[in-house]
Design a protein around this motif. Sequence first.
Motif, PDB file in Angstrom:
ATOM      1  N   ASP A 138     -15.425 -29.257   4.429  1.00  0.00           N
ATOM      2  CA  ASP A 138     -14.952 -28.160   3.586  1.00  0.00           C
ATOM      3  C   ASP A 138     -14.290 -28.694   2.322  1.00  0.00           C
ATOM      4  OD1 ASP A 138     -14.884 -25.261   3.491  1.00  0.00           O
ATOM      5  OD2 ASP A 138     -12.707 -25.467   3.570  1.00  0.00           O
ATOM      6  N   ASP A 139     -13.447 -29.699   2.464  1.00  0.00           N
ATOM      7  CA  ASP A 139     -12.771 -30.271   1.295  1.00  0.00           C
ATOM      8  C   ASP A 139     -13.771 -30.840   0.291  1.00  0.00           C
ATOM      9  OD1 ASP A 139     -10.293 -29.666   2.419  1.00  0.00           O
ATOM     10  OD2 ASP A 139     -10.016 -31.680   3.247  1.00  0.00           O
ATOM     11  N   ILE A 140     -14.772 -31.541   0.780  1.00  0.00           N
ATOM     12  CA  ILE A 140     -15.763 -32.166  -0.105  1.00  0.00           C
ATOM     13  C   ILE A 140     -16.613 -31.087  -0.777  1.00  0.00           C
ATOM     14  CG2 ILE A 140     -17.754 -33.716  -0.207  1.00  0.00           C
ATOM     15  CD1 ILE A 140     -16.433 -35.091   2.365  1.00  0.00           C
ATOM     16  N   ALA A 141     -17.069 -30.108  -0.015  1.00  0.00           N
ATOM     17  CA  ALA A 141     -17.893 -29.035  -0.580  1.00  0.00           C
ATOM     18  C   ALA A 141     -17.098 -28.234  -1.618  1.00  0.00           C
ATOM     19  CB  ALA A 141     -18.403 -28.120   0.525  1.00  0.00           C
ATOM     20  N   GLU A 142     -15.843 -27.965  -1.335  1.00  0.00           N
ATOM     21  CA  GLU A 142     -15.030 -27.219  -2.298  1.00  0.00           C
ATOM     22  C   GLU A 142     -14.776 -28.024  -3.564  1.00  0.00           C
ATOM     23  OE1 GLU A 142     -11.631 -25.776  -0.132  1.00  0.00           O
ATOM     24  OE2 GLU A 142     -12.816 -24.177   0.801  1.00  0.00           O
ATOM     25  N   ARG A 143     -14.711 -29.342  -3.449  1.00  0.00           N
ATOM     26  CA  ARG A 143     -14.559 -30.170  -4.650  1.00  0.00           C
ATOM     27  C   ARG A 143     -15.826 -30.078  -5.503  1.00  0.00           C
ATOM     28  NH1 ARG A 143     -11.424 -30.964  -8.409  1.00  0.00           N
ATOM     29  NH2 ARG A 143     -12.062 -32.702  -9.699  1.00  0.00           N
ATOM     30  N   ILE A 144     -16.987 -30.090  -4.856  1.00  0.00           N
ATOM     31  CA  ILE A 144     -18.249 -29.931  -5.580  1.00  0.00           C
ATOM     32  C   ILE A 144     -18.243 -28.600  -6.330  1.00  0.00           C
ATOM     33  CG2 ILE A 144     -20.752 -29.611  -5.322  1.00  0.00           C
ATOM     34  CD1 ILE A 144     -20.550 -31.552  -2.875  1.00  0.00           C
ATOM     35  N   ARG A 145     -17.828 -27.537  -5.663  1.00  0.00           N
ATOM     36  CA  ARG A 145     -17.783 -26.210  -6.288  1.00  0.00           C
ATOM     37  C   ARG A 145     -16.780 -26.181  -7.434  1.00  0.00           C
ATOM     38  NH1 ARG A 145     -20.747 -23.339  -7.284  1.00  0.00           N
ATOM     39  NH2 ARG A 145     -19.687 -21.368  -6.950  1.00  0.00           N
ATOM     40  N   SER A 146     -15.645 -26.837  -7.266  1.00  0.00           N
ATOM     41  CA  SER A 146     -14.633 -26.818  -8.331  1.00  0.00           C
ATOM     42  C   SER A 146     -15.117 -27.541  -9.583  1.00  0.00           C
ATOM     43  CB  SER A 146     -13.306 -27.402  -7.843  1.00  0.00           C
ATOM     44  OG  SER A 146     -13.401 -28.797  -7.671  1.00  0.00           O
ATOM     45  N   LEU A 147     -16.109 -28.419  -9.424  1.00  0.00           N
ATOM     46  CA  LEU A 147     -16.692 -29.111 -10.572  1.00  0.00           C
ATOM     47  C   LEU A 147     -17.835 -28.313 -11.200  1.00  0.00           C
ATOM     48  CD1 LEU A 147     -16.638 -32.766  -9.196  1.00  0.00           C
ATOM     49  CD2 LEU A 147     -15.172 -31.785 -10.980  1.00  0.00           C
ATOM     50  N   GLY A 148     -18.122 -27.144 -10.638  1.00  0.00           N
ATOM     51  CA  GLY A 148     -19.113 -26.256 -11.229  1.00  0.00           C
ATOM     52  C   GLY A 148     -20.513 -26.368 -10.667  1.00  0.00           C
ATOM     53  N   ALA A 149     -20.701 -27.141  -9.628  1.00  0.00           N
ATOM     54  CA  ALA A 149     -22.016 -27.284  -9.006  1.00  0.00           C
ATOM     55  C   ALA A 149     -22.044 -26.510  -7.683  1.00  0.00           C
ATOM     56  CB  ALA A 149     -22.327 -28.756  -8.749  1.00  0.00           C
ATOM     57  N   HIS A 150     -23.230 -26.311  -7.178  1.00  0.00           N
ATOM     58  CA  HIS A 150     -23.378 -25.694  -5.857  1.00  0.00           C
ATOM     59  C   HIS A 150     -23.429 -26.795  -4.813  1.00  0.00           C
ATOM     60  CE1 HIS A 150     -24.384 -22.128  -8.161  1.00  0.00           C
ATOM     61  NE2 HIS A 150     -24.056 -21.461  -7.064  1.00  0.00           N
ATOM     62  N   ALA A 151     -22.664 -26.621  -3.765  1.00  0.00           N
ATOM     63  CA  ALA A 151     -22.648 -27.586  -2.666  1.00  0.00           C
ATOM     64  C   ALA A 151     -23.888 -27.391  -1.806  1.00  0.00           C
ATOM     65  CB  ALA A 151     -21.396 -27.390  -1.814  1.00  0.00           C
ATOM     66  N   PRO A 152     -24.463 -28.493  -1.327  1.00  0.00           N
ATOM     67  CA  PRO A 152     -25.579 -28.355  -0.379  1.00  0.00           C
ATOM     68  C   PRO A 152     -25.118 -27.511   0.803  1.00  0.00           C
ATOM     69  CG  PRO A 152     -25.278 -30.645  -1.038  1.00  0.00           C
ATOM     70  CD  PRO A 152     -24.111 -29.880  -1.566  1.00  0.00           C
ATOM     71  N   GLY A 153     -25.870 -26.469   1.121  1.00  0.00           N
ATOM     72  CA  GLY A 153     -25.402 -25.554   2.146  1.00  0.00           C
ATOM     73  C   GLY A 153     -26.392 -25.261   3.249  1.00  0.00           C
ATOM     74  N   SER A 154     -27.578 -25.840   3.171  1.00  0.00           N
ATOM     75  CA  SER A 154     -28.545 -25.597   4.237  1.00  0.00           C
ATOM     76  C   SER A 154     -28.650 -26.834   5.121  1.00  0.00           C
ATOM     77  CB  SER A 154     -29.925 -25.266   3.649  1.00  0.00           C
ATOM     78  OG  SER A 154     -30.516 -26.422   3.087  1.00  0.00           O
ATOM     79  N   LEU A 155     -29.114 -26.612   6.316  1.00  0.00           N
ATOM     80  CA  LEU A 155     -29.307 -27.724   7.245  1.00  0.00           C
ATOM     81  C   LEU A 155     -30.278 -28.739   6.657  1.00  0.00           C
ATOM     82  CD1 LEU A 155     -28.617 -28.926   9.981  1.00  0.00           C
ATOM     83  CD2 LEU A 155     -30.445 -27.544  10.981  1.00  0.00           C
ATOM     84  N   ALA A 156     -31.334 -28.267   6.013  1.00  0.00           N
ATOM     85  CA  ALA A 156     -32.315 -29.174   5.416  1.00  0.00           C
ATOM     86  C   ALA A 156     -31.674 -30.016   4.310  1.00  0.00           C
ATOM     87  CB  ALA A 156     -33.492 -28.380   4.864  1.00  0.00           C
ATOM     88  N   GLU A 157     -30.863 -29.390   3.460  1.00  0.00           N
ATOM     89  CA  GLU A 157     -30.205 -30.147   2.397  1.00  0.00           C
ATOM     90  C   GLU A 157     -29.260 -31.192   2.975  1.00  0.00           C
ATOM     91  OE1 GLU A 157     -29.310 -27.576  -1.473  1.00  0.00           O
ATOM     92  OE2 GLU A 157     -28.706 -26.534   0.372  1.00  0.00           O
ATOM     93  N   LEU A 158     -28.447 -30.786   3.924  1.00  0.00           N
ATOM     94  CA  LEU A 158     -27.457 -31.696   4.485  1.00  0.00           C
ATOM     95  C   LEU A 158     -28.100 -32.848   5.243  1.00  0.00           C
ATOM     96  CD1 LEU A 158     -24.814 -29.058   5.560  1.00  0.00           C
ATOM     97  CD2 LEU A 158     -24.532 -30.815   3.800  1.00  0.00           C
ATOM     98  N   THR A 159     -29.107 -32.550   6.048  1.00  0.00           N
ATOM     99  CA  THR A 159     -29.754 -33.637   6.786  1.00  0.00           C
ATOM    100  C   THR A 159     -30.530 -34.551   5.847  1.00  0.00           C
ATOM    101  OG1 THR A 159     -31.637 -32.219   7.368  1.00  0.00           O
ATOM    102  CG2 THR A 159     -29.862 -32.407   8.988  1.00  0.00           C
TER     103      THR A 159
END
Length: 147
Positions: free
Chosen positions: A57-78
Amino acid sequence: MTNAAQTTTDALSRVLGRTFGLYVQTHGYHWNVVGPEFRRLHAAFEEQYNDLWNALDDIAERIRSLGAHAPGSLAELTGLAGASPAPAQSAEAMVGALMAGHEALIEELRRAIASAQQDGDEPTVGLLSDRTAWHQKQLWMMKAARA
């Protein structure tokens, strides 16, 4: 988003993917560990997977705070998680595989820190430095338990 921020968010996405992969691996080992060290390893693996889960959660929220979309699907994450380790059957093999996973993640974190430093992104450097310290401590504890 600037090219520098894109470089950092790409690095953060790779850290997110590797963290997700290590989370799944650690949780699976928690479920499947057996042997004389069951109770100790079952508890240690639970402590680790809980921390890894919260870090996602912390890492994904940092990505969002920088203006990008965090990888959010199982396919993206794997896809970002790196090579999947073979299932470990023994407690000793599980610990060895987790040590390798922490080492790989530490290397990914170091690359991401270098990117964030180059971009002058101190909040990201701080987040990633804290994660590095946690992984180094887990690695040290597993190595010390094997000595």
